[in-house]
Scaffold this motif. Structure first.
Motif, PDB file in Angstrom:
ATOM      1  N   LYS A 128     212.278  24.215  83.890  1.00  0.00           N
ATOM      2  CA  LYS A 128     212.491  24.313  84.532  1.00  0.00           C
ATOM      3  C   LYS A 128     211.883  23.392  85.738  1.00  0.00           C
ATOM      4  CE  LYS A 128     212.702  26.730  88.075  1.00  0.00           C
ATOM      5  NZ  LYS A 128     211.957  26.987  89.593  1.00  0.00           N
ATOM      6  N   THR A 129     211.092  24.022  85.864  1.00  0.00           N
ATOM      7  CA  THR A 129     209.723  23.870  86.713  1.00  0.00           C
ATOM      8  C   THR A 129     209.351  22.671  86.502  1.00  0.00           C
ATOM      9  OG1 THR A 129     209.174  26.123  86.974  1.00  0.00           O
ATOM     10  CG2 THR A 129     207.480  24.550  88.232  1.00  0.00           C
ATOM     11  N   ALA A 130     209.134  22.115  85.338  1.00  0.00           N
ATOM     12  CA  ALA A 130     208.055  20.656  85.138  1.00  0.00           C
ATOM     13  C   ALA A 130     209.654  19.824  85.519  1.00  0.00           C
ATOM     14  CB  ALA A 130     207.901  20.855  83.537  1.00  0.00           C
ATOM     15  N   VAL A 131     210.426  19.605  85.260  1.00  0.00           N
ATOM     16  CA  VAL A 131     211.528  18.890  85.874  1.00  0.00           C
ATOM     17  C   VAL A 131     211.979  18.876  86.856  1.00  0.00           C
ATOM     18  CG1 VAL A 131     214.234  18.329  85.129  1.00  0.00           C
ATOM     19  CG2 VAL A 131     212.771  19.035  83.212  1.00  0.00           C
ATOM     20  N   GLN A 132     211.905  20.063  87.860  1.00  0.00           N
ATOM     21  CA  GLN A 132     211.841  19.792  88.991  1.00  0.00           C
ATOM     22  C   GLN A 132     210.807  19.293  89.509  1.00  0.00           C
ATOM     23  OE1 GLN A 132     213.014  23.570  90.527  1.00  0.00           O
ATOM     24  NE2 GLN A 132     210.806  23.440  91.881  1.00  0.00           N
ATOM     25  N   MET A 133     209.231  19.513  89.742  1.00  0.00           N
ATOM     26  CA  MET A 133     208.783  18.417  89.839  1.00  0.00           C
ATOM     27  C   MET A 133     208.371  16.982  89.700  1.00  0.00           C
ATOM     28  SD  MET A 133     206.494  21.113  91.746  1.00  0.00           S
ATOM     29  CE  MET A 133     206.469  22.215  91.917  1.00  0.00           C
ATOM     30  N   VAL A 134     208.734  16.458  88.420  1.00  0.00           N
ATOM     31  CA  VAL A 134     208.953  15.311  88.296  1.00  0.00           C
ATOM     32  C   VAL A 134     210.131  14.397  89.195  1.00  0.00           C
ATOM     33  CG1 VAL A 134     209.631  13.226  86.634  1.00  0.00           C
ATOM     34  CG2 VAL A 134     208.198  14.870  86.414  1.00  0.00           C
ATOM     35  N   ALA A 135     211.286  15.544  88.566  1.00  0.00           N
ATOM     36  CA  ALA A 135     212.222  15.293  90.065  1.00  0.00           C
ATOM     37  C   ALA A 135     212.181  14.931  91.759  1.00  0.00           C
ATOM     38  CB  ALA A 135     213.205  15.781  89.524  1.00  0.00           C
ATOM     39  N   ILE A 136     211.168  15.495  92.051  1.00  0.00           N
ATOM     40  CA  ILE A 136     210.835  15.304  93.246  1.00  0.00           C
ATOM     41  C   ILE A 136     210.126  14.258  93.218  1.00  0.00           C
ATOM     42  CG2 ILE A 136     210.070  16.749  95.460  1.00  0.00           C
ATOM     43  CD1 ILE A 136     211.280  18.921  94.306  1.00  0.00           C
ATOM     44  N   LEU A 137     208.761  14.735  92.980  1.00  0.00           N
ATOM     45  CA  LEU A 137     208.393  12.924  92.913  1.00  0.00           C
ATOM     46  C   LEU A 137     208.724  12.203  92.284  1.00  0.00           C
ATOM     47  CD1 LEU A 137     204.976  12.461  93.130  1.00  0.00           C
ATOM     48  CD2 LEU A 137     204.993  12.653  90.618  1.00  0.00           C
ATOM     49  N   LEU A 138     209.530  11.472  92.427  1.00  0.00           N
ATOM     50  CA  LEU A 138     210.076  10.489  92.239  1.00  0.00           C
ATOM     51  C   LEU A 138     211.298  10.122  92.786  1.00  0.00           C
ATOM     52  CD1 LEU A 138     211.113  10.401  87.873  1.00  0.00           C
ATOM     53  CD2 LEU A 138     208.960   9.385  89.573  1.00  0.00           C
ATOM     54  N   LEU A 139     211.513  11.189  93.524  1.00  0.00           N
ATOM     55  CA  LEU A 139     212.482  11.430  95.076  1.00  0.00           C
ATOM     56  C   LEU A 139     211.519  10.497  95.807  1.00  0.00           C
ATOM     57  CD1 LEU A 139     214.846  14.174  93.683  1.00  0.00           C
ATOM     58  CD2 LEU A 139     215.597  11.137  94.127  1.00  0.00           C
ATOM     59  N   ILE A 140     210.360  11.279  95.758  1.00  0.00           N
ATOM     60  CA  ILE A 140     210.018  11.002  96.918  1.00  0.00           C
ATOM     61  C   ILE A 140     208.735   9.783  97.260  1.00  0.00           C
ATOM     62  CG2 ILE A 140     207.135  11.893  98.363  1.00  0.00           C
ATOM     63  CD1 ILE A 140     207.821  14.259  97.516  1.00  0.00           C
ATOM     64  N   TYR A 141     209.296   9.946  96.048  1.00  0.00           N
ATOM     65  CA  TYR A 141     208.070   8.090  95.698  1.00  0.00           C
ATOM     66  C   TYR A 141     209.146   6.677  96.483  1.00  0.00           C
ATOM     67  CZ  TYR A 141     205.942   4.123  93.964  1.00  0.00           C
ATOM     68  OH  TYR A 141     205.074   2.672  94.215  1.00  0.00           O
ATOM     69  N   ARG A 142     210.428   6.839  95.891  1.00  0.00           N
ATOM     70  CA  ARG A 142     211.230   6.315  95.480  1.00  0.00           C
ATOM     71  C   ARG A 142     211.624   4.117  95.337  1.00  0.00           C
ATOM     72  NH1 ARG A 142     214.776   7.591 100.788  1.00  0.00           N
ATOM     73  NH2 ARG A 142     216.597   5.934  99.870  1.00  0.00           N
ATOM     74  N   ASP A 143     210.432   4.024  95.492  1.00  0.00           N
ATOM     75  CA  ASP A 143     210.408   3.033  94.756  1.00  0.00           C
ATOM     76  C   ASP A 143     210.251   2.369  93.561  1.00  0.00           C
ATOM     77  OD1 ASP A 143     210.010   1.978  97.408  1.00  0.00           O
ATOM     78  OD2 ASP A 143     208.118   1.563  96.817  1.00  0.00           O
ATOM     79  N   PRO A 144     211.203   1.295  92.902  1.00  0.00           N
ATOM     80  CA  PRO A 144     210.645   1.115  91.556  1.00  0.00           C
ATOM     81  C   PRO A 144     209.012   1.100  90.565  1.00  0.00           C
ATOM     82  CG  PRO A 144     212.527  -0.279  92.233  1.00  0.00           C
ATOM     83  CD  PRO A 144     211.537   0.286  93.573  1.00  0.00           C
ATOM     84  N   VAL A 145     209.353   1.259  89.505  1.00  0.00           N
ATOM     85  CA  VAL A 145     208.048   1.394  88.821  1.00  0.00           C
ATOM     86  C   VAL A 145     208.129   0.457  88.011  1.00  0.00           C
ATOM     87  CG1 VAL A 145     206.076   3.103  87.153  1.00  0.00           C
ATOM     88  CG2 VAL A 145     207.486   4.017  89.343  1.00  0.00           C
ATOM     89  N   GLY A 146     208.240  -0.729  87.959  1.00  0.00           N
ATOM     90  CA  GLY A 146     208.199  -1.581  86.968  1.00  0.00           C
ATOM     91  C   GLY A 146     209.920  -1.636  87.047  1.00  0.00           C
ATOM     92  N   VAL A 147     210.220  -2.034  85.764  1.00  0.00           N
ATOM     93  CA  VAL A 147     212.250  -2.111  85.834  1.00  0.00           C
ATOM     94  C   VAL A 147     212.699  -0.291  85.617  1.00  0.00           C
ATOM     95  CG1 VAL A 147     211.798  -4.081  84.382  1.00  0.00           C
ATOM     96  CG2 VAL A 147     212.295  -1.947  83.025  1.00  0.00           C
TER      97      VAL A 147
END
Length: 187
Positions: A128-147
């Motif tokens: 749960k913690t690992a998924v949560q951290m990746v989710a928050i990281l991607l939501l913070i970053y916002r911009d697409p990474v490649g496609v």
């Protein structure tokens, strides 16, 4: 003071940096904010690993580590809800923060009963913690990474983290239930 505790204190110290970066009116603010969050997430893993590897576990570390984790995650979720004040962001944030408060209180109560081991961190809690951290990281970053649409993937992972949050909370409550009921009949 040892290296794991210093890493934990660094994580706490990164919270105001994270908040300031989040509000900077520049193009690179979200990238910088995501990097700070990533550093915090990595130090969360690293401090625990080092504490075990170097045999530097301590009462201070056992107290500060979960506090640092919860503070950073709560700060990130509150900022994400502020940036995107919609129910589909607010509900998972409330569930995740509410679960953290509930399980912290449960662990404290179980420690008072001498039953802390019944609610030790589980594998599902770590996932749960690992998924949560990746989710928050991607939501913070916002911009697409490649496609890859980071924000969309972050949302999907946030909902997966929310399901894992509820599941892990139910497992912890189920594990604690006999001790809680035993105490109830003695009261």
């Amino acid at each position: 003071m040892n290296i794991p505790n210093l890493l934990t204190l660094l994580r706490i110290g990164l919270i105001p940096v994270f908040v300031v970066l989040f509000y900077l009116p520049t193009k690179w603010a979200y990238l910088a904010c995501a990097l700070v969050f990533a550093i915090a997430a990595l130090t969360d893993w690293l401090d625990g690993w080092l504490a075990r590897k170097l045999k530097q576990t301590s009462a201070l570390g056992a107290f500060l580590d979960p506090v640092a984790d919860k503070l950073m995650v709560a700060a990130a979720l509150v900022l994400l809800v502020q940036r995107d004040p919609a129910p589909w962001m607010a509900v998972p944030a409330l569930v995740i923060i509410g679960r953290e408060i509930t399980i912290s209180a449960l662990r404290e109560w179980m420690a008072e009963l001498g039953e802390r081991a019944q609610v030790a961190v589980s594998t599902i809690g770590k996932v749960k913690t690992a998924v949560q951290m990746v989710a928050i990281l991607l939501l913070i970053y916002r911009d697409p990474v490649g496609v890859v649409p980071s924000y969309t993937v972050g949302y999907v992972l946030l909902y997966l983290a929310t399901l894992l949050t509820l599941w892990s909370m139910l497992l912890y409550l189920r594990a604690a239930w006999p001790a809680l009921m035993r105490n109830e009949t003695q009261a």
